[in-house]
Design a protein around this motif. Structure first.
Motif, PDB file in Angstrom:
ATOM      1  N   ALA A  30       0.811  -1.222   0.000  1.00 39.52           N
ATOM      2  CA  ALA A  30       0.000   0.000   0.000  1.00 39.52           C
ATOM      3  C   ALA A  30       0.846   1.276   0.000  1.00 39.52           C
ATOM      4  O   ALA A  30       0.567   2.199  -0.775  1.00 39.52           O
ATOM      5  N   ILE A  31       1.832   1.341   0.863  1.00 43.86           N
ATOM      6  CA  ILE A  31       2.655   2.553   0.920  1.00 43.86           C
ATOM      7  C   ILE A  31       3.473   2.739  -0.354  1.00 43.86           C
ATOM      8  O   ILE A  31       3.509   3.856  -0.895  1.00 43.86           O
ATOM      9  N   LEU A  33       2.661   1.774  -3.356  1.00 48.84           N
ATOM     10  CA  LEU A  33       1.709   2.199  -4.384  1.00 48.84           C
ATOM     11  C   LEU A  33       1.381   3.679  -4.253  1.00 48.84           C
ATOM     12  O   LEU A  33       1.278   4.396  -5.251  1.00 48.84           O
ATOM     13  N   LYS A  34       1.237   4.133  -3.036  1.00 50.56           N
ATOM     14  CA  LYS A  34       0.920   5.543  -2.817  1.00 50.56           C
ATOM     15  C   LYS A  34       2.106   6.437  -3.171  1.00 50.56           C
ATOM     16  O   LYS A  34       1.949   7.461  -3.844  1.00 50.56           O
ATOM     17  N   LEU A  35       3.294   6.054  -2.740  1.00 50.07           N
ATOM     18  CA  LEU A  35       4.461   6.905  -2.945  1.00 50.07           C
ATOM     19  C   LEU A  35       5.011   6.856  -4.369  1.00 50.07           C
ATOM     20  O   LEU A  35       5.425   7.880  -4.908  1.00 50.07           O
ATOM     21  N   GLN A  38       1.393   7.144  -6.925  1.00 49.46           N
ATOM     22  CA  GLN A  38       0.382   8.112  -6.502  1.00 49.46           C
ATOM     23  C   GLN A  38      -1.030   7.519  -6.529  1.00 49.46           C
ATOM     24  O   GLN A  38      -1.979   8.168  -6.968  1.00 49.46           O
ATOM     25  N   GLN A  39      -1.146   6.305  -6.025  1.00 50.43           N
ATOM     26  CA  GLN A  39      -2.442   5.636  -5.935  1.00 50.43           C
ATOM     27  C   GLN A  39      -2.723   5.281  -4.472  1.00 50.43           C
ATOM     28  O   GLN A  39      -2.360   4.203  -4.008  1.00 50.43           O
ATOM     29  N   PRO A  40      -3.374   6.170  -3.751  1.00 51.20           N
ATOM     30  CA  PRO A  40      -3.603   5.927  -2.326  1.00 51.20           C
ATOM     31  C   PRO A  40      -4.791   5.014  -2.012  1.00 51.20           C
ATOM     32  O   PRO A  40      -5.066   4.747  -0.851  1.00 51.20           O
ATOM     33  N   SER A  41      -5.482   4.531  -3.017  1.00 48.07           N
ATOM     34  CA  SER A  41      -6.696   3.746  -2.754  1.00 48.07           C
ATOM     35  C   SER A  41      -6.415   2.478  -1.952  1.00 48.07           C
ATOM     36  O   SER A  41      -7.205   2.103  -1.084  1.00 48.07           O
ATOM     37  N   LEU A  43      -4.022   2.066   0.186  1.00 49.74           N
ATOM     38  CA  LEU A  43      -3.708   2.507   1.542  1.00 49.74           C
ATOM     39  C   LEU A  43      -4.991   2.801   2.322  1.00 49.74           C
ATOM     40  O   LEU A  43      -5.096   2.485   3.513  1.00 49.74           O
ATOM     41  N   TRP A  44      -5.970   3.383   1.659  1.00 48.68           N
ATOM     42  CA  TRP A  44      -7.254   3.675   2.306  1.00 48.68           C
ATOM     43  C   TRP A  44      -7.991   2.400   2.688  1.00 48.68           C
ATOM     44  O   TRP A  44      -8.767   2.379   3.626  1.00 48.68           O
ATOM     45  N   SER A  47      -5.294   0.333   5.605  1.00 49.63           N
ATOM     46  CA  SER A  47      -5.073   0.990   6.907  1.00 49.63           C
ATOM     47  C   SER A  47      -6.182   0.695   7.923  1.00 49.63           C
ATOM     48  O   SER A  47      -5.886   0.287   9.053  1.00 49.63           O
TER      49      SER A  47
END
Length: 118
Positions: A30-31, A33-35, A38-41, A43-44, A47
């Motif tokens: 997740a992290i 992918l977000k970093l 730029q896909q925070p889905s 992580l949402w 978490s």
């Protein structure tokens, strides 16, 4: 719930592994992918799942500690702190929950079984 998991210690061990695996998913999937993308889905999604598993682990720890009459400062506190340390729950599941002193207590239910067999 013991019918599903077998015993309170087994339930605690399973919850420890679940928290550890959800942490690995959080940090390993997740992290990044977000970093990186730029896909925070993801992580949402992961978490809150990780948080709920951590709460489940903490509640299980307190329930098992009461059932087996663990001393808070010797055992319960260490197990509760482990969920805040990266990979701490794997340590708890592998090493701490396999110690015979956690299972045998003079007044706990497993000690009664052992004393009847002796």
């Amino acid at each position: 719930m013991d019918e599903i998991f077998g015993s309170p210690l087994k339930r605690l061990k399973i919850s420890a592994y679940c928290v550890g695996v959800s942490f690995l998913l959080l940090v390993g999937v997740a992290i990044p992918l977000k970093l990186l993308l730029q896909q925070p889905s993801m992580l949402w999604f992961i978490s809150p799942f990780h948080l709920s598993l951590t709460c489940w682990f903490m509640v299980n720890t307190v329930q098992v500690a009461e059932e087996f009459k663990w001393r808070f400062s010797e055992t319960t506190f260490k197990i509760l702190v482990s969920c805040f340390i990266p990979f701490g729950t794997f340590f708890v599941a592998k090493l701490m929950l396999n110690k015979s002193k956690l299972r045998c207590n003079d007044s706990g239910p497993i000690a009664k079984v052992h004393s009847n067999n002796s």
